[in-house]
Every structure is written in C-alpha cells, then in structure tokens.
Scaffold this active site. Structure first.
Site, PDB file in Angstrom:
ATOM      1  NE  ARG A  53      20.868  68.320  57.891  1.00 30.53           N
ATOM      2  CZ  ARG A  53      21.802  68.931  56.684  1.00 30.53           C
ATOM      3  NH1 ARG A  53      23.013  68.638  56.641  1.00 30.53           N
ATOM      4  NH2 ARG A  53      21.187  69.752  56.096  1.00 30.53           N
ATOM      5  N   GLY A  54      19.448  66.302  54.974  1.00 39.21           N
ATOM      6  CA  GLY A  54      19.973  67.198  53.615  1.00 39.21           C
ATOM      7  C   GLY A  54      19.462  65.984  52.523  1.00 39.21           C
ATOM      8  CD  GLN A 207      18.998  71.774  60.405  1.00 40.40           C
ATOM      9  OE1 GLN A 207      18.856  72.955  60.847  1.00 40.40           O
ATOM     10  NE2 GLN A 207      18.050  70.889  60.093  1.00 40.40           N
ATOM     11  CG  ASP A 248      14.728  69.330  51.878  1.00 39.53           C
ATOM     12  OD1 ASP A 248      14.878  70.556  52.233  1.00 39.53           O
ATOM     13  OD2 ASP A 248      15.572  68.428  52.541  1.00 39.53           O
ATOM     14  CG  ASN A 258      15.506  74.392  51.516  1.00 44.72           C
ATOM     15  OD1 ASN A 258      16.026  73.406  51.290  1.00 44.72           O
ATOM     16  ND2 ASN A 258      16.277  75.597  51.830  1.00 44.72           N
ATOM     17  CE  LYS A 259      15.146  72.094  58.008  1.00 46.43           C
ATOM     18  NZ  LYS A 259      14.355  71.027  58.699  1.00 46.43           N
TER      19      LYS A 259
HETATM   20  O1  MRU Z   1      16.068  68.846  57.760  1.00 47.07           O
HETATM   21  P1  MRU Z   1      17.148  68.850  57.108  1.00 47.07           P
HETATM   22  O2  MRU Z   1      18.323  69.165  57.902  1.00 47.07           O
HETATM   23  O3  MRU Z   1      17.282  67.382  56.412  1.00 47.07           O
HETATM   24  O4  MRU Z   1      16.955  69.764  55.998  1.00 47.07           O
HETATM   25  C1  MRU Z   1      17.742  69.931  54.714  1.00 47.07           C
HETATM   26  C2  MRU Z   1      17.562  71.316  53.940  1.00 47.07           C
HETATM   27  O5  MRU Z   1      16.462  71.754  54.228  1.00 47.07           O
HETATM   28  C3  MRU Z   1      18.496  71.412  53.260  1.00 47.07           C
HETATM   29  O6  MRU Z   1      18.611  72.783  52.738  1.00 47.07           O
HETATM   30  C4  MRU Z   1      18.010  70.725  51.807  1.00 47.07           C
HETATM   31  O7  MRU Z   1      18.188  69.040  52.140  1.00 47.07           O
HETATM   32  C5  MRU Z   1      18.930  70.873  50.767  1.00 47.07           C
HETATM   33  S1  MRU Z   1      20.028  69.535  50.498  1.00 47.07           S
HETATM   34  C6  MRU Z   1      21.476  69.812  49.799  1.00 47.07           C
END
Ligand code: MRU
Length: 366
Positions: A53-54, A207, A248, A258-259
C-alpha cells in the site's frame, strides 16, 4: 532501508525473474512475512488486500504486474490486446492513488511496439526496475529538500527537539526507500538533529501505529503513537512544530488526497499557525484534475475494517469486534485537503507552494 542490520525494500524481483517478492504489510509489526506474487491476479490481490500500500509502492507493484503479464502471456495471444486488458485490470485494483495507472501505463507503453517476445519481456523488466529506482531516488531528494525546513525550526528553537506530526504511513514501506513524509525526518535525524515524531495511529487499519512506528523504531527515531484525534490538542499546546504527510494523489492546483483524517489535521494546523507540508514525488501529481474535492475518486473499503481491530494477543495476531454486532459502519479511505490549507509541497525537485503556478514552475514540462 535497514531492518535489523539487513538492507531491505518493500518489493523486489526474485533472482528467478518469475516471482515478485513483497513484504506483507498486513502482518507488521508483529510478524515479518514476505509474500510471493507470480501472476497478475496475485498482484491485484496484493494491491486490493493491502499486502502492499502507499501510492509509490502501489505504482511499482503494478509496474511489475505488467512485467508478469508479459511473462505469463499465453502462446499465440494477440499480445497487444492481452497486455492492454491485463493493464486495465491492474489499474482497477484501487482507485485513489494515481501512481497505479501512471506506472502501469508507463511499462505498457515501453513494450507495446516490441514484436519479439524475449525483447518485450526484457523491456518490461527494465522499465519496472527503472520506476522502482527512480522512486527511491525521488524520495532521497525529497529528504534533501525537506531538510532545511526542519533545520530552520531547529535553529529557531535553540537547537532543541523538533516535534513533527505525521498521519498514516508515508515511509519507506509505502515507497521504496526513505518514504515521502518521512524522508526529511530520516535526513534530519541522520544529520544529528534532535527530532521527535507524533505518529497518528490512523484508523481503521492503523498504518501509523503498525507501520510508521515500526519503521521509526527500527531507525532509532524518537516517536510517540497518538490517537487520531489528539493532534489538535497537541497543536494548541505548542507540542507540534510541523506537520508532514504524504499523498495518494494531488492535483496540479494543489489539492491533496491522503488517508482519511488528513484534512482535519490540516484544519487544526491552520488554526494554530503550524506549517503543514505535503511530501510527494512527481508521479503522485495528477496533471489532469483541477478540483480535488469534486474530481478525485475516494475509495470506500469493506466496513469490517472499521468494525474490527487487529492486534497481538498472547503471541498471535487476532481481530476483535468493537461496535455492536448489528451496527452498520462505513469505511471512507481518503479525504481531500484543499490547497489553501497546504503550506507547501516537498518534491524531488524542491519545495513549492500548493498553487498551479508554483507547481508548474518546478515541473514546466508538464
Ligand atoms: O490506504 P493506504 O495505506 O494505501 O494509504 C496510504 C496513504 O494514505 C499514505 O499516506 C500515502 O499513500 C502517501 S504514500 C507515501
């Protein structure tokens, strides 16, 4: 980055050139498990179910997915159509991180006009490797460009601890090396600055508590896990000097997906006059969308991620139900922070304001 003295990345191609290896991030921090991905279906599952993820890592995983599509293509297939179809399936795995489509399309266009099977395969691998290396280098440069921002605060505070706050995991696990939001923090720490990180636990999948805390701990960086709602209080009491988050997908006009919960941190930072920076490589800019709130697709995930919490119980990882069994839940995975709340972007080419004009100044070719 190093884990217990060993260099490791969250993804690599095995020596057999047939297996993509990934750290299964669902199992961290209590178990360290490497998963083998051998088909496009494996790659899609790994992205959907969040073994990986990320945004940058999702992109690199999809890039290797196109390589696996070329590797496992049936004999006598109409190769162009087959690869385009597999690429389309990969791009549908998760909706919000723009790196996914960007990386998959990049590998696809590197191979589409190559007729010879062996050459096509080599080109797919070369392109996926190149994307992984470039993302690692981008994050290293984000660290270098973000460092002066932390140094300035450190100096102003008379060389005492700089308290940073971050949300979710935008560390090396989400990227390839260094991370995006964490890169300036690692760079400052490695230079000897005294830094401390408030780590939002980041419900529902935690996370922050599971991954960012693990990463920072492995690097020896002082950190404290806090509930998602604690940030505003800490900011009101002078306990946060700077917020750095990843993203993202960010529009070229400065809106930041973002998250979920990032927007509330940005509001609290604005109200308390605290700099709120977003660190990202250029692969995370969406050069098509103008209005992040209206146009960025926000993923909704399985409500069970909200209803259940995972943790360690007497040596085993278990999941427990929190709300009443029949209470409905909803799982919005991302939100959009409008550009006006963002102090600046930290990119591989430098720091800029979250405005179309300043983003284009750094990336004129876009
Ligand atoms: O749902 P996820 O864990 O993929 O979400 C990730 C995030 O929101 C991160 O903050 C984002 O991808 C930044 S990546 C370096």
């Amino acid at each position: 980055m190093k884990v217990d003295g060993k260099d490791i990345r969250p993804i690599w191609l095995d020596e057999d050139l047939k297996t993509v290896k990934v750290i299964d991030q669902r199992r961290l921090p209590h178990e360290f498990v490497v998963a083998d991905l051998e088909t496009v279906d494996d790659i899609i599952t790994a992205i959907k179910e969040m073994y990986v993820r990320g945004a940058p890592l999702i992109g690199v995983t999809a890039a290797y997915g196109v390589y696996l599509a070329a590797l496992n293509a049936p004999d006598n297939y109409g190769e162009t159509d087959y690869l385009i179809k597999e690429c389309r399936r990969l791009k549908a795995a998760r909706p919000t991180a723009v790196n996914l489509a960007w990386a998959a399309d990049r590998v696809l266009s590197a191979v589409l006009n190559i007729e010879n099977d062996a050459e096509r395969l080599k080109a797919a691998r070369r392109e996926a490797d190149a994307i992984a290396e470039a993302e690692a280098e981008n994050c290293r440069n984000i660290g270098l460009h973000g460092l002066p921002l932390i140094e300035e605060i450190y100096r102003k505070k008379g060389n005492t601890t700089v308290n940073l706050l971050t949300h979710c995991n935008a560390g090396w696990l989400a990227c390839i090396e260094y991370g995006t939001a964490t890169a300036p923090i690692y760079t400052a720490f490695d230079k000897g600055l005294d830094v401390h990180v408030w780590v939002d636990e980041t419900r529902p999948l935690n996370q922050g508590a599971r991954l960012t805390a693990w990463e920072l701990g492995k690097h020896g960086i002082k950190h404290t896990v806090i509930t998602d709602n604690a940030g505003g209080h800490l900011m009101q009491h002078g306990m946060v000097d700077m917020v750095i988050v990843g993203t993202d997908r960010s529009t070229y006009t400065g809106d930041v997906a973002n998250k979920i919960g990032t927007y509330l941190k940005a509001l609290a930072a604005k109200d308390n006059n605290i700099p709120f920076y977003v660190a990202l490589p250029s692969s995370t800019f969406d050069w098509q969308l103008r209005d992040g709130i209206k146009q960025i697709p926000i993923e909704e995930r399985d409500p069970d991620e909200v209803r259940y919490v995972q943790g360690l119980n007497q040596g085993s990882t278990i999941s427990v139900l929190v709300p009443p069994a029949n209470s409905p839940a909803a799982d919005f995975a991302f939100d959009v922070t409008p550009a006006r709340l963002v102090t600046g972007f930290i990119t591989e080419r430098g720091v800029c304001k979250a405005t179309e004009q300043d983003v284009r100044r750094l990336f004129p070719e876009k």
